[in-house]
Design a protein around this motif. Structure first.
Motif, PDB file in Angstrom:
ATOM      1  N   ASP A  70       0.818  -1.216   0.000  1.00  0.00           N
ATOM      2  CA  ASP A  70       0.000   0.000   0.000  1.00  0.00           C
ATOM      3  C   ASP A  70       0.850   1.264   0.000  1.00  0.00           C
ATOM      4  O   ASP A  70       0.352   2.349  -0.287  1.00  0.00           O
ATOM      5  CB  ASP A  70      -0.948   0.019   1.195  1.00  0.00           C
ATOM      6  CG  ASP A  70      -2.042  -1.023   1.079  1.00  0.00           C
ATOM      7  OD1 ASP A  70      -2.426  -1.369  -0.050  1.00  0.00           O
ATOM      8  OD2 ASP A  70      -2.512  -1.490   2.130  1.00  0.00           O
ATOM      9  N   HIS A  71       2.131   1.159   0.330  1.00  0.00           N
ATOM     10  CA  HIS A  71       3.037   2.305   0.287  1.00  0.00           C
ATOM     11  C   HIS A  71       3.593   2.554  -1.117  1.00  0.00           C
ATOM     12  O   HIS A  71       4.193   3.588  -1.374  1.00  0.00           O
ATOM     13  CB  HIS A  71       4.215   2.096   1.260  1.00  0.00           C
ATOM     14  CG  HIS A  71       3.817   2.181   2.691  1.00  0.00           C
ATOM     15  ND1 HIS A  71       3.440   1.079   3.423  1.00  0.00           N
ATOM     16  CD2 HIS A  71       3.741   3.240   3.523  1.00  0.00           C
ATOM     17  CE1 HIS A  71       3.150   1.454   4.658  1.00  0.00           C
ATOM     18  NE2 HIS A  71       3.320   2.767   4.749  1.00  0.00           N
ATOM     19  N   VAL A  72       3.413   1.605  -2.027  1.00  0.00           N
ATOM     20  CA  VAL A  72       3.985   1.715  -3.373  1.00  0.00           C
ATOM     21  C   VAL A  72       3.244   2.794  -4.162  1.00  0.00           C
ATOM     22  O   VAL A  72       2.010   2.779  -4.257  1.00  0.00           O
ATOM     23  CB  VAL A  72       3.928   0.366  -4.111  1.00  0.00           C
ATOM     24  CG1 VAL A  72       4.372   0.514  -5.563  1.00  0.00           C
ATOM     25  CG2 VAL A  72       4.803  -0.659  -3.392  1.00  0.00           C
ATOM     26  N   VAL A  73       4.025   3.721  -4.718  1.00  0.00           N
ATOM     27  CA  VAL A  73       3.448   4.812  -5.511  1.00  0.00           C
ATOM     28  C   VAL A  73       3.778   4.692  -6.995  1.00  0.00           C
ATOM     29  O   VAL A  73       3.116   5.304  -7.823  1.00  0.00           O
ATOM     30  CB  VAL A  73       3.895   6.196  -4.982  1.00  0.00           C
ATOM     31  CG1 VAL A  73       3.333   6.435  -3.589  1.00  0.00           C
ATOM     32  CG2 VAL A  73       5.404   6.356  -5.000  1.00  0.00           C
ATOM     33  N   LYS A  74       4.798   3.898  -7.344  1.00  0.00           N
ATOM     34  CA  LYS A  74       5.204   3.762  -8.749  1.00  0.00           C
ATOM     35  C   LYS A  74       5.738   2.363  -9.001  1.00  0.00           C
ATOM     36  O   LYS A  74       6.500   1.827  -8.193  1.00  0.00           O
ATOM     37  CB  LYS A  74       6.308   4.790  -9.079  1.00  0.00           C
ATOM     38  CG  LYS A  74       6.944   4.647 -10.446  1.00  0.00           C
ATOM     39  CD  LYS A  74       6.021   5.076 -11.565  1.00  0.00           C
ATOM     40  CE  LYS A  74       6.745   5.197 -12.898  1.00  0.00           C
ATOM     41  NZ  LYS A  74       6.414   4.175 -13.833  1.00  0.00           N
ATOM     42  N   VAL A  75       5.301   1.782 -10.096  1.00  0.00           N
ATOM     43  CA  VAL A  75       5.750   0.459 -10.513  1.00  0.00           C
ATOM     44  C   VAL A  75       6.227   0.550 -11.959  1.00  0.00           C
ATOM     45  O   VAL A  75       5.597   1.207 -12.789  1.00  0.00           O
ATOM     46  CB  VAL A  75       4.592  -0.567 -10.405  1.00  0.00           C
ATOM     47  CG1 VAL A  75       4.929  -1.864 -11.114  1.00  0.00           C
ATOM     48  CG2 VAL A  75       4.232  -0.827  -8.961  1.00  0.00           C
ATOM     49  N   THR A  76       7.327  -0.110 -12.239  1.00  0.00           N
ATOM     50  CA  THR A  76       7.763  -0.296 -13.616  1.00  0.00           C
ATOM     51  C   THR A  76       7.845  -1.801 -13.839  1.00  0.00           C
ATOM     52  O   THR A  76       8.495  -2.507 -13.061  1.00  0.00           O
ATOM     53  CB  THR A  76       9.129   0.357 -13.886  1.00  0.00           C
ATOM     54  OG1 THR A  76       9.045   1.746 -13.549  1.00  0.00           O
ATOM     55  CG2 THR A  76       9.522   0.217 -15.346  1.00  0.00           C
ATOM     56  N   ALA A  77       7.151  -2.270 -14.871  1.00  0.00           N
ATOM     57  CA  ALA A  77       7.114  -3.704 -15.155  1.00  0.00           C
ATOM     58  C   ALA A  77       7.654  -3.973 -16.548  1.00  0.00           C
ATOM     59  O   ALA A  77       7.417  -3.208 -17.488  1.00  0.00           O
ATOM     60  CB  ALA A  77       5.688  -4.230 -15.039  1.00  0.00           C
ATOM     61  N   PHE A  78       8.378  -5.070 -16.649  1.00  0.00           N
ATOM     62  CA  PHE A  78       8.942  -5.526 -17.907  1.00  0.00           C
ATOM     63  C   PHE A  78       8.303  -6.884 -18.194  1.00  0.00           C
ATOM     64  O   PHE A  78       8.504  -7.827 -17.428  1.00  0.00           O
ATOM     65  CB  PHE A  78      10.460  -5.639 -17.799  1.00  0.00           C
ATOM     66  CG  PHE A  78      11.086  -4.356 -17.297  1.00  0.00           C
ATOM     67  CD1 PHE A  78      11.394  -3.330 -18.178  1.00  0.00           C
ATOM     68  CD2 PHE A  78      11.326  -4.179 -15.943  1.00  0.00           C
ATOM     69  CE1 PHE A  78      11.957  -2.145 -17.710  1.00  0.00           C
ATOM     70  CE2 PHE A  78      11.885  -2.996 -15.476  1.00  0.00           C
ATOM     71  CZ  PHE A  78      12.202  -1.977 -16.359  1.00  0.00           C
ATOM     72  N   VAL A  79       7.515  -6.950 -19.247  1.00  0.00           N
ATOM     73  CA  VAL A  79       6.767  -8.162 -19.585  1.00  0.00           C
ATOM     74  C   VAL A  79       7.352  -8.734 -20.875  1.00  0.00           C
ATOM     75  O   VAL A  79       7.585  -8.005 -21.846  1.00  0.00           O
ATOM     76  CB  VAL A  79       5.261  -7.845 -19.746  1.00  0.00           C
ATOM     77  CG1 VAL A  79       4.468  -9.100 -20.067  1.00  0.00           C
ATOM     78  CG2 VAL A  79       4.715  -7.180 -18.476  1.00  0.00           C
ATOM     79  N   SER A  80       7.599 -10.035 -20.867  1.00  0.00           N
ATOM     80  CA  SER A  80       8.275 -10.670 -22.001  1.00  0.00           C
ATOM     81  C   SER A  80       7.461 -10.690 -23.290  1.00  0.00           C
ATOM     82  O   SER A  80       8.006 -10.507 -24.369  1.00  0.00           O
ATOM     83  CB  SER A  80       8.671 -12.107 -21.656  1.00  0.00           C
ATOM     84  OG  SER A  80       9.758 -12.117 -20.772  1.00  0.00           O
ATOM     85  N   GLY A 128      -4.006   6.610  -1.284  1.00  0.00           N
ATOM     86  CA  GLY A 128      -5.393   6.896  -0.928  1.00  0.00           C
ATOM     87  C   GLY A 128      -5.565   7.624   0.386  1.00  0.00           C
ATOM     88  O   GLY A 128      -6.635   8.098   0.695  1.00  0.00           O
ATOM     89  N   GLU A 129      -4.496   7.702   1.187  1.00  0.00           N
ATOM     90  CA  GLU A 129      -4.570   8.449   2.439  1.00  0.00           C
ATOM     91  C   GLU A 129      -4.269   9.918   2.160  1.00  0.00           C
ATOM     92  O   GLU A 129      -3.466  10.243   1.288  1.00  0.00           O
ATOM     93  CB  GLU A 129      -3.544   7.930   3.449  1.00  0.00           C
ATOM     94  CG  GLU A 129      -3.841   6.565   3.989  1.00  0.00           C
ATOM     95  CD  GLU A 129      -2.824   6.122   5.042  1.00  0.00           C
ATOM     96  OE1 GLU A 129      -3.131   5.139   5.717  1.00  0.00           O
ATOM     97  OE2 GLU A 129      -1.750   6.734   5.166  1.00  0.00           O
ATOM     98  N   ALA A 130      -4.910  10.769   2.903  1.00  0.00           N
ATOM     99  CA  ALA A 130      -4.674  12.208   2.730  1.00  0.00           C
ATOM    100  C   ALA A 130      -3.322  12.622   3.264  1.00  0.00           C
ATOM    101  O   ALA A 130      -2.700  12.012   4.026  1.00  0.00           O
ATOM    102  CB  ALA A 130      -5.768  12.997   3.432  1.00  0.00           C
TER     103      ALA A 130
END
Length: 130
Positions: A70-80, A128-130
């Protein structure tokens, strides 16, 4: 000032990188893949299985610093494979809940892994938290 984040419960590879680094208010998690942390063997044959395991590995690293997904603000994914994107999205949505982190997803060749994901978490609040 930065601090290394390390969990013995997350996969360890003999490669020159840290599992995570806390820099100020952010934790940066290195790209993780869908392997069993103890055996380093790929979990499952589908992008769905590997996506869930990959995110669980990220979750384990974050927990070493007292954080959750829930603390994650950014994801980068590499999909084959381009054709795996719908299945990747379905699995991603079963682990992350709305509001979702910002995200980039890129098709790349990553060997025998179907997905690799890196994440950035914000320490002081959850999405989602203020």
């Amino acid at each position: 000032m930065s601090k290394i984040i390390h969990s013995k419960q997350a996969p360890e590879f003999p490669l020159p990188f840290s599992q995570g680094i806390r820099a100020g208010d952010f934790v940066y998690v290195s790209g993780q893949v869908g392997v069993n942390p103890q055996t380093r063997e790929v979990v499952g044959n589908t992008v769905e299985e590997q996506t869930v395991q990959t995110l669980r590995n990220i979750e384990t690293i974050l927990a070493a610093d007292g954080l959750t997904l829930d603390h994650v603000v950014k994801v980068t994914a590499f999909v084959s494979h381009l054709e795996d994107f719908p299945a990747y999205n379905r699995s991603y949505e079963t682990v992350f809940k709305a509001p979702f982190p910002t995200r980039s997803s890129i098709q790349v060749g990553i060997g025998s892994y179907l997905v690799e994901i890196e994440a950035i978490a914000y320490v002081h609040s959850k999405r989602g938290e203020a």
